[in-house]
Design a protein around this motif. Structure first.
Motif, PDB file in Angstrom:
ATOM      1  N   THR A 162      45.244 -19.795  26.153  1.00 47.29           N
ATOM      2  CA  THR A 162      46.509 -19.188  25.748  1.00 47.29           C
ATOM      3  C   THR A 162      47.184 -20.104  24.720  1.00 47.29           C
ATOM      4  O   THR A 162      46.883 -21.301  24.652  1.00 47.29           O
ATOM      5  N   PRO A 163      48.103 -19.559  23.933  1.00 46.49           N
ATOM      6  CA  PRO A 163      48.759 -20.375  22.902  1.00 46.49           C
ATOM      7  C   PRO A 163      49.500 -21.587  23.464  1.00 46.49           C
ATOM      8  O   PRO A 163      49.626 -22.608  22.784  1.00 46.49           O
ATOM      9  N   GLU A 164      49.984 -21.504  24.707  1.00 46.21           N
ATOM     10  CA  GLU A 164      50.828 -22.564  25.253  1.00 46.21           C
ATOM     11  C   GLU A 164      50.112 -23.438  26.280  1.00 46.21           C
ATOM     12  O   GLU A 164      50.730 -24.314  26.886  1.00 46.21           O
ATOM     13  N   SER A 165      48.822 -23.225  26.483  1.00 52.78           N
ATOM     14  CA  SER A 165      48.109 -23.999  27.498  1.00 52.78           C
ATOM     15  C   SER A 165      47.987 -25.465  27.085  1.00 52.78           C
ATOM     16  O   SER A 165      47.751 -25.780  25.924  1.00 52.78           O
ATOM     17  N   ASN A 166      48.141 -26.364  28.078  1.00 49.24           N
ATOM     18  CA  ASN A 166      48.037 -27.796  27.790  1.00 49.24           C
ATOM     19  C   ASN A 166      46.703 -28.383  28.269  1.00 49.24           C
ATOM     20  O   ASN A 166      46.528 -29.593  28.278  1.00 49.24           O
ATOM     21  N   VAL A 167      45.775 -27.493  28.702  1.00 53.83           N
ATOM     22  CA  VAL A 167      44.434 -27.936  29.089  1.00 53.83           C
ATOM     23  C   VAL A 167      43.406 -27.021  28.428  1.00 53.83           C
ATOM     24  O   VAL A 167      43.726 -25.919  27.969  1.00 53.83           O
ATOM     25  N   LEU A 168      42.170 -27.493  28.392  1.00 51.72           N
ATOM     26  CA  LEU A 168      41.095 -26.663  27.860  1.00 51.72           C
ATOM     27  C   LEU A 168      40.800 -25.517  28.825  1.00 51.72           C
ATOM     28  O   LEU A 168      40.888 -25.685  30.043  1.00 51.72           O
ATOM     29  N   PRO A 169      40.463 -24.342  28.302  1.00 50.11           N
ATOM     30  CA  PRO A 169      40.149 -23.217  29.191  1.00 50.11           C
ATOM     31  C   PRO A 169      38.854 -23.475  29.950  1.00 50.11           C
ATOM     32  O   PRO A 169      37.980 -24.217  29.490  1.00 50.11           O
ATOM     33  N   CYS A 170      38.742 -22.879  31.129  1.00 54.26           N
ATOM     34  CA  CYS A 170      37.570 -23.075  31.977  1.00 54.26           C
ATOM     35  C   CYS A 170      36.401 -22.204  31.502  1.00 54.26           C
ATOM     36  O   CYS A 170      36.534 -20.982  31.368  1.00 54.26           O
ATOM     37  N   ILE A 171      35.268 -22.830  31.266  1.00 57.36           N
ATOM     38  CA  ILE A 171      34.062 -22.128  30.801  1.00 57.36           C
ATOM     39  C   ILE A 171      33.301 -21.626  32.021  1.00 57.36           C
ATOM     40  O   ILE A 171      32.923 -22.409  32.897  1.00 57.36           O
ATOM     41  N   HIS A 172      33.060 -20.325  32.083  1.00 57.18           N
ATOM     42  CA  HIS A 172      32.425 -19.742  33.262  1.00 57.18           C
ATOM     43  C   HIS A 172      31.536 -18.572  32.872  1.00 57.18           C
ATOM     44  O   HIS A 172      31.572 -18.094  31.742  1.00 57.18           O
ATOM     45  N   ARG A 173      30.746 -18.115  33.818  1.00 58.17           N
ATOM     46  CA  ARG A 173      29.913 -16.933  33.593  1.00 58.17           C
ATOM     47  C   ARG A 173      29.671 -16.215  34.919  1.00 58.17           C
ATOM     48  O   ARG A 173      29.715 -16.808  35.999  1.00 58.17           O
ATOM     49  N   ALA A 174      29.406 -14.912  34.801  1.00 60.28           N
ATOM     50  CA  ALA A 174      29.026 -14.119  35.967  1.00 60.28           C
ATOM     51  C   ALA A 174      27.567 -14.402  36.309  1.00 60.28           C
ATOM     52  O   ALA A 174      26.755 -14.689  35.411  1.00 60.28           O
ATOM     53  N   PRO A 175      27.216 -14.313  37.588  1.00 59.93           N
ATOM     54  CA  PRO A 175      25.818 -14.549  37.968  1.00 59.93           C
ATOM     55  C   PRO A 175      24.944 -13.351  37.649  1.00 59.93           C
ATOM     56  O   PRO A 175      25.403 -12.207  37.681  1.00 59.93           O
ATOM     57  N   ILE A 176      23.692 -13.617  37.335  1.00 61.35           N
ATOM     58  CA  ILE A 176      22.731 -12.531  37.184  1.00 61.35           C
ATOM     59  C   ILE A 176      22.320 -12.084  38.581  1.00 61.35           C
ATOM     60  O   ILE A 176      21.895 -12.888  39.412  1.00 61.35           O
ATOM     61  N   GLU A 177      22.460 -10.798  38.866  1.00 63.66           N
ATOM     62  CA  GLU A 177      22.207 -10.284  40.197  1.00 63.66           C
ATOM     63  C   GLU A 177      20.728 -10.439  40.560  1.00 63.66           C
ATOM     64  O   GLU A 177      19.850 -10.194  39.742  1.00 63.66           O
ATOM     65  N   LYS A 178      20.466 -10.851  41.794  1.00 66.90           N
ATOM     66  CA  LYS A 178      19.103 -11.042  42.279  1.00 66.90           C
ATOM     67  C   LYS A 178      18.753  -9.994  43.323  1.00 66.90           C
ATOM     68  O   LYS A 178      19.572  -9.668  44.188  1.00 66.90           O
TER      69      LYS A 178
END
Length: 232
Positions: free
Chosen positions: A206-222
């Protein structure tokens, strides 16, 4: 418990919902975890629901009407309580039963679907909340252990071939099509699995965030396993 051995200090655990919403992200911390072990039969909710789409939105009223065993009722009460807490906080949670998400095959060398490591973006201050009650859980990776894809020379050169406009408009083009939100983990990097039952708060770009955004991903369904998820 969440495995913090390769989280690069990006995760902070809390003991209740109040601490989850009131604790601010600071420094490297961009993922807060209410670490929980939940009782109840969450799979029964999937079994008793009518699934017509790859992603089925389960409304709280529909969930309340499902004929469930005592263990299923216990699971339902947990989900509805989480939903109620997030709504009272001002969030807009949804309960999803996921067979699979749509895959992006438009750009084979640069998929922009949720199976790719990415960050969430918002024009206003907000966070991402999520909990996997059944099925495979999402993964996150420390910001120091991933590169923004548009900064990788060979990928950037391929993206230039898609851009018909002026050079000064190239970055706007990357943002318009969400290329700037995706990341590539560095070699031999381990990821942190968010686990089943834990309620997470992840930092958003976001424009006002003071931390780096969290990098994530959805799992590939098994094995065609459905996933029961609360997210907002």
């Amino acid at each position: 418990m969440v495995n913090l051995s390769h989280s690069d200090n990006q995760i902070q655990c809390v003991s209740n919902f109040e601490n989850l919403i009131r604790t601010s992200f600071q420094g490297k911390v961009n993922a807060l975890c209410w670490n929980r072990k939940l009782d109840g039969d969450f799979f029964e909710i999937i079994e008793k629901s009518t699934l017509t789409e790859n992603i089925t939105l389960l409304h709280p009223d529909e969930l309340s009407k499902l004929p469930l065993s005592k263990q299923g009722q216990l699971a339902r009460n947990i989900i509805l309580e989480d939903y109620k807490l997030l709504k009272a906080f001002g969030a807009s949670p949804s309960i999803n039963i996921i067979k699979h998400y749509d895959r992006d095959d438009v750009f084979p060398y640069f998929p922009t679907d949720v199976y790719s490591f990415h960050v969430d973006k918002s024009p206003i201050p907000t966070d991402t909340f999520l909990c996997t009650y059944h099925g495979n859980a999402s993964e996150i990776v420390a910001n120091s252990k991933a590169d923004q894809k548009i900064q990788i020379p060979e990928i950037r050169n391929e993206l230039r071939k898609l851009h018909d406009g002026k050079e000064e408009d190239f970055d706007a083009f990357l943002s318009e099509f969400f290329f700037d939100l995706h990341y590539q983990p560095k070699k031999n990097v381990e990821f942190t699995n968010l686990g089943v039952g834990n309620l997470w708060k992840l930092a958003t770009k976001t424009p006002e965030s003071n931390v780096l955004p969290c990098i994530h991903r959805a799992p590939i369904e098994k094995n065609k396993q459905y996933r029961l998820l609360l997210i907002c």
